[in-house]
Design a protein around this motif. Structure first.
Motif, PDB file in Angstrom:
ATOM      1  N   ASN A 147     -13.726   0.691  -9.010  1.00  0.00           N
ATOM      2  CA  ASN A 147     -13.771  -0.462  -9.905  1.00  0.00           C
ATOM      3  C   ASN A 147     -13.638  -0.022 -11.357  1.00  0.00           C
ATOM      4  O   ASN A 147     -14.228   0.985 -11.773  1.00  0.00           O
ATOM      5  CB  ASN A 147     -15.085  -1.220  -9.712  1.00  0.00           C
ATOM      6  CG  ASN A 147     -15.205  -1.796  -8.311  1.00  0.00           C
ATOM      7  OD1 ASN A 147     -14.281  -2.439  -7.815  1.00  0.00           O
ATOM      8  ND2 ASN A 147     -16.342  -1.563  -7.667  1.00  0.00           N
TER       9      ASN A 147
ATOM     10  N   LYS B 200     -12.690   1.604  -2.729  1.00  0.00           N
ATOM     11  CA  LYS B 200     -12.041   1.075  -3.918  1.00  0.00           C
ATOM     12  C   LYS B 200     -12.826   1.459  -5.171  1.00  0.00           C
ATOM     13  O   LYS B 200     -14.049   1.357  -5.210  1.00  0.00           O
ATOM     14  CB  LYS B 200     -11.930  -0.451  -3.811  1.00  0.00           C
ATOM     15  CG  LYS B 200     -11.210  -1.109  -4.974  1.00  0.00           C
ATOM     16  CD  LYS B 200     -11.111  -2.617  -4.768  1.00  0.00           C
ATOM     17  CE  LYS B 200     -10.439  -3.295  -5.949  1.00  0.00           C
ATOM     18  NZ  LYS B 200     -10.317  -4.765  -5.743  1.00  0.00           N
TER      19      LYS B 200
ATOM     20  N   PHE C 163      -7.956   3.738  -4.416  1.00  0.00           N
ATOM     21  CA  PHE C 163      -8.938   4.018  -3.366  1.00  0.00           C
ATOM     22  C   PHE C 163      -9.093   5.524  -3.233  1.00  0.00           C
ATOM     23  O   PHE C 163      -8.105   6.254  -3.080  1.00  0.00           O
ATOM     24  CB  PHE C 163      -8.490   3.427  -2.029  1.00  0.00           C
ATOM     25  CG  PHE C 163      -8.530   1.919  -1.989  1.00  0.00           C
ATOM     26  CD1 PHE C 163      -9.568   1.267  -1.341  1.00  0.00           C
ATOM     27  CD2 PHE C 163      -7.543   1.161  -2.606  1.00  0.00           C
ATOM     28  CE1 PHE C 163      -9.608  -0.120  -1.311  1.00  0.00           C
ATOM     29  CE2 PHE C 163      -7.578  -0.216  -2.573  1.00  0.00           C
ATOM     30  CZ  PHE C 163      -8.614  -0.869  -1.922  1.00  0.00           C
TER      31      PHE C 163
ATOM     32  N   ARG D 173       0.842  -1.210   0.000  1.00  0.00           N
ATOM     33  CA  ARG D 173       0.000   0.000   0.000  1.00  0.00           C
ATOM     34  C   ARG D 173       0.868   1.247   0.000  1.00  0.00           C
ATOM     35  O   ARG D 173       1.888   1.314   0.694  1.00  0.00           O
ATOM     36  CB  ARG D 173      -0.923  -0.001   1.229  1.00  0.00           C
ATOM     37  CG  ARG D 173      -1.767   1.261   1.348  1.00  0.00           C
ATOM     38  CD  ARG D 173      -2.749   1.176   2.498  1.00  0.00           C
ATOM     39  NE  ARG D 173      -3.312   2.485   2.805  1.00  0.00           N
ATOM     40  CZ  ARG D 173      -4.312   2.705   3.658  1.00  0.00           C
ATOM     41  NH1 ARG D 173      -4.851   1.679   4.292  1.00  0.00           N
ATOM     42  NH2 ARG D 173      -4.745   3.918   3.881  1.00  0.00           N
TER      43      ARG D 173
ATOM     44  N   SER E 268      -4.868  -1.229  -7.361  1.00  0.00           N
ATOM     45  CA  SER E 268      -6.230  -0.750  -7.127  1.00  0.00           C
ATOM     46  C   SER E 268      -6.172   0.656  -6.560  1.00  0.00           C
ATOM     47  O   SER E 268      -5.301   0.970  -5.743  1.00  0.00           O
ATOM     48  CB  SER E 268      -6.970  -1.661  -6.141  1.00  0.00           C
ATOM     49  OG  SER E 268      -7.069  -2.972  -6.645  1.00  0.00           O
TER      50      SER E 268
END
Length: 441
Positions: free
Chosen positions: A102, A100, A95, A63, A93
């Motif tokens: 998509n 999150k 955030f 992260r 991904s």
């Protein structure tokens, strides 16, 4: 039960708000052995972080730090991923406000491989193109829109290049834009956010140079009063490794990076450029400081291929518009320095002209230098090539249509080669040429 229902609705609403707060991106910037940068833009102030994992360690989720987007930077964000290992593919991904986002397309990147002293240089490819005009009827000139064929970005993405090199005139500042920071940042925001562009940004390293329409008005030069604002916007919306010559990165946008056995030199042909109509003084495109930095860097480079990206044409022999032939003294000095310093493996890449051609010169009995102009991506095509008397044009390389290029590197050691392939807006091959490494030596 009612409380649970409202909690679910609230969480869903927060998720939708986070999704809707993404303006454009994510975009992969530079990617090295130990770190990479992911760029994105939100619609308003937001907290952003990125999670990522390598394909061979899917259970180890890494992260980034959290970043806060701000209005002063047009809510853009450069997220540093600093826990990489060399030569691995990563999925990531995004955030926003802890939710999150998509995507319907792949979000990934590959860290640079540690190959030197261990194996042959890895094969790779990069895409290139220039002149991207995205219509905005409210501020465009009356009549038919100047931009079209946005699906060309989807065609580029389908070729899966390792790198996308944006060759200038990437946004086209309008009269309503270049006088203010508000206008300049609006133009970047508007151009960056089209849907056809997003999948390409999300899984390909993106590097950029600029030309006059990213910098200011048409044919603009070092006298442009807002050049530092244009420079800051370029830095905010791209994720090159560095910008400019001085340690504070306040002078120009030139930069360099490497991939496999190629070194890339990204030049600034605007910040230091002398006015076209000035009759006195030194006539320059790059300026002495940038030119000497470039010659130093080329002489120091050990790469087999030295890719020099510049907004305007270098080897077209016609002294028209802003071709380097119009700056004959600096051009001759530059080419003589390449020869005198025995700099091998040089390929120029250029844009600007709204048509495509390959030019070639010989600087010795064995060494060739090429300049591949690839243009346009979405802007109108031009007919100005009809007045050119480019004696250096390679026969059969002239194309006048929306297009993009792919340069692929393959082979080992002395058999190493690069293949230049031109595709139309649908991704159908128009032309190709193989250049052997030994031809550039």
């Amino acid at each position: 039960m009612k409380n649970l229902y409202f909690t679910i609705i609230l969480l869903f609403s927060i998720s939708i708000l986070a999704q809707n707060n993404l303006k454009s991106g994510p975009m992969v910037g530079y990617s090295e052995m130990k770190e990479a940068v992911i760029w994105l833009q939100t619609k308003k102030k937001a907290s952003v972080f990125v999670e990522y994992y390598s394909t061979d360690e899917k259970t180890t989720i890494l992260r980034s730090e959290s970043y806060l987007t701000k209005k002063d930077d047009a809510f853009t964000c450069h997220v540093l991923l600093d826990q990489l290992q060399p030569g691995k593919k990563y999925f990531y991904s995004v955030f926003i406000d802890k939710k999150k986002i998509n995507f319907s397309y792949e979000t990934s990147f590959t860290s640079k491989k540690s190959w030197l002293w261990r194996e042959n240089a890895p094969d790779f490819s990069f895409a290139l193109g220039s002149c991207t005009y995205i219509n905005e009827e409210a501020v465009d000139r009356p009549g038919k829109g100047y931009g079209s064929n946005y699906s060309v970005f989807e065609a580029i993405n389908s070729k899966n290049p390792d790198i996308m090199l944006w060759m200038g005139d990437n946004i086209y500042l309008r009269e309503a834009d270049w006088d203010t920071k508000t206008g300049i940042y609006h133009r970047y925001t508007h151009s960056r956010s089209i849907k056809e562009l997003q999948p390409l940004l999300a899984k390909t390293q993106n590097f950029a140079i600029w030309d006059d329409h990213d910098f200011g008005p048409n044919d603009s030069d070092r006298s442009f009063y807002n050049k530092h604002i244009s420079q800051q916007a370029f830095k905010d919306f791209w994720a090159n490794k560095s910008y400019g010559l001085d340690t504070n990165q306040n002078e120009g946008t030139c930069s360099t990076f490497s991939w496999s056995d190629a070194d890339f030199f990204l030049l600034d042909n605007r910040f230091f450029k002398s006015p076209n109509d000035r009759k006195t003084g030194e006539k320059t495109i790059l300026g002495k400081q940038q030119l000497e930095w470039l010659i130093d860097a080329l002489a120091s480079s050990k790469a087999a291929f030295k890719i020099i990206a510049i907004g305007g044409q270098v080897l077209n022999s016609s002294a028209r518009f802003e071709n380097y032939e119009c700056y004959k003294e600096e051009k001759n000095y530059f080419l003589e320095q390449i020869k005198s310093n025995a700099i091998k493996g040089v390929l120029f890449l250029s844009g600007d002209r709204h048509f495509t051609e390959l030019s070639k010169i010989s600087i010795s009995e064995t060494q060739q230098i090429y300049d591949w102009t690839v243009s346009p991506l979405t802007s109108n095509i031009a007919t100005t090539y009809k007045e050119d008397t480019n004696i250096n044009r390679v026969e059969g390389s002239l194309f006048v249509e929306s297009c993009f290029g792919i340069i692929s590197f393959s082979g080992s050691k002395e058999t190493r080669q690069m293949k230049l392939t031109l595709f139309n807006k649908e991704g159908i091959e128009l032309w190709n040429k193989v250049i052997l490494k030994k031809e550039l030596e």
